[in-house]
Design an enzyme around this catalytic site. Structure first.
Site, PDB file in Angstrom:
ATOM      1  CD  GLN A  58      48.533  39.497  46.646  1.00  0.00           C
ATOM      2  OE1 GLN A  58      49.152  38.758  46.044  1.00  0.00           O
ATOM      3  NE2 GLN A  58      49.152  39.765  48.110  1.00  0.00           N
ATOM      4  CG  ASP A  59      43.620  35.862  44.285  1.00  0.00           C
ATOM      5  OD1 ASP A  59      43.879  36.168  45.383  1.00  0.00           O
ATOM      6  OD2 ASP A  59      43.796  34.838  43.360  1.00  0.00           O
ATOM      7  N   PRO A  60      40.369  37.670  44.828  1.00  0.00           N
ATOM      8  CG  PRO A  60      38.469  37.872  43.446  1.00  0.00           C
ATOM      9  CD  PRO A  60      40.146  37.503  43.422  1.00  0.00           C
ATOM     10  CG  HIS A 127      47.512  33.737  43.653  1.00  0.00           C
ATOM     11  ND1 HIS A 127      47.409  34.845  43.597  1.00  0.00           N
ATOM     12  CD2 HIS A 127      48.349  33.187  44.428  1.00  0.00           C
ATOM     13  CE1 HIS A 127      47.979  35.442  45.013  1.00  0.00           C
ATOM     14  NE2 HIS A 127      48.179  34.185  45.579  1.00  0.00           N
TER      15      HIS A 127
END
EC number: 3.2.2.27
Length: 218
Positions: A58-60, A127
């Site tokens: 998804q995101d880092p 996010h």
């Protein structure tokens, strides 16, 4: 075909000026991960024509000394994130190897595209860079892999990743899906799913070299 060709195609279809301006401001005024030089590391380490497997994140990670541009991977001296620990537990059960480093650069060099759907994040704020444009960019990347390559394994863990199936031509690629390896869902079907051996079985059946999932010097 190279990533530069893919990026050219994407930027002729979409305008990322607003995202670029947003990121310029964020990197100037906030702490953002990964370092600027590592935003595109997944593409630097895995040339387009060599992509055999895509693992979607998804995101880092949003803590210090973690994110470096590869989904699920952290820098060599960082603590193991829980999801990665579970990935390694399944790896040991599946193919019998024990990895000691939380750094997945060797997977990337093996042809595993470790792609987050959002490539940057503000420190401590998961996010925080959602919906600034990254999803459009990475959706196009997934579609380019699907369109221009054949017999790629897409490993989709959890519902957000599985929503990307619609971007993939399943007639010429292989999908492996299960619950996410996070502690919240790993026992609901991730453990025992054998994604690593499944991927290699498909690759070998289609004339490709299997991935060496075990630790290797790079």
């Amino acid at each position: 075909m190279e990533w530069s060709d893919v990026f050219h195609e994407i930027t002729t279809r979409h305008d990322f000026a607003a995202m670029h301006d947003f990121l310029e401001k964020e990197y100037t005024t906030e702490i953002v991960y990964p370092d600027r030089k590592n935003i595109y590391q997944a593409f630097d380490l895995t040339p387009f024509e060599q992509v055999k497997v895509v693992i979607l994140g998804q995101d880092p990670y949003h803590g210090p000394n973690q994110a470096h541009g590869l989904a699920f991977s952290v820098q060599p001296d960082a603590k193991f994130p829980p999801s990665l620990r579970n990935m390694y537990k399944e790896l040991q059960d599946d193919v019998g190897c024990i990895r000691k480093s939380p750094h997945l650069q060797d997977w990337a060099r093996e042809g595993v595209l470790l792609l987050n759907t959002v490539l940057t994040v503000r420190q401590g704020e998961a996010h925080s860079h959602k919906n600034i444009g990254w999803e459009t960019f990475t959706d196009e990347v997934i579609q380019a892999v699907s369109e221009h390559l054949t017999h790629v394994v897409f490993i989709l863990w959890g519902k957000p990743a599985q929503q990307k199936i619609k971007l993939i031509d399943t007639s010429k690629h292989h999908i492996i899906q299960s619950p996410h390896p996070s502690p919240l869902s790993a026992y609901r079907g991730f453990f025992g799913s054998k994604p690593y051996s499944q991927a290699n079985t498909y690759l070998q059946a289609n004339g490709k070299q299997p991935v060496n999932w075990c630790e290797s010097e790079v």
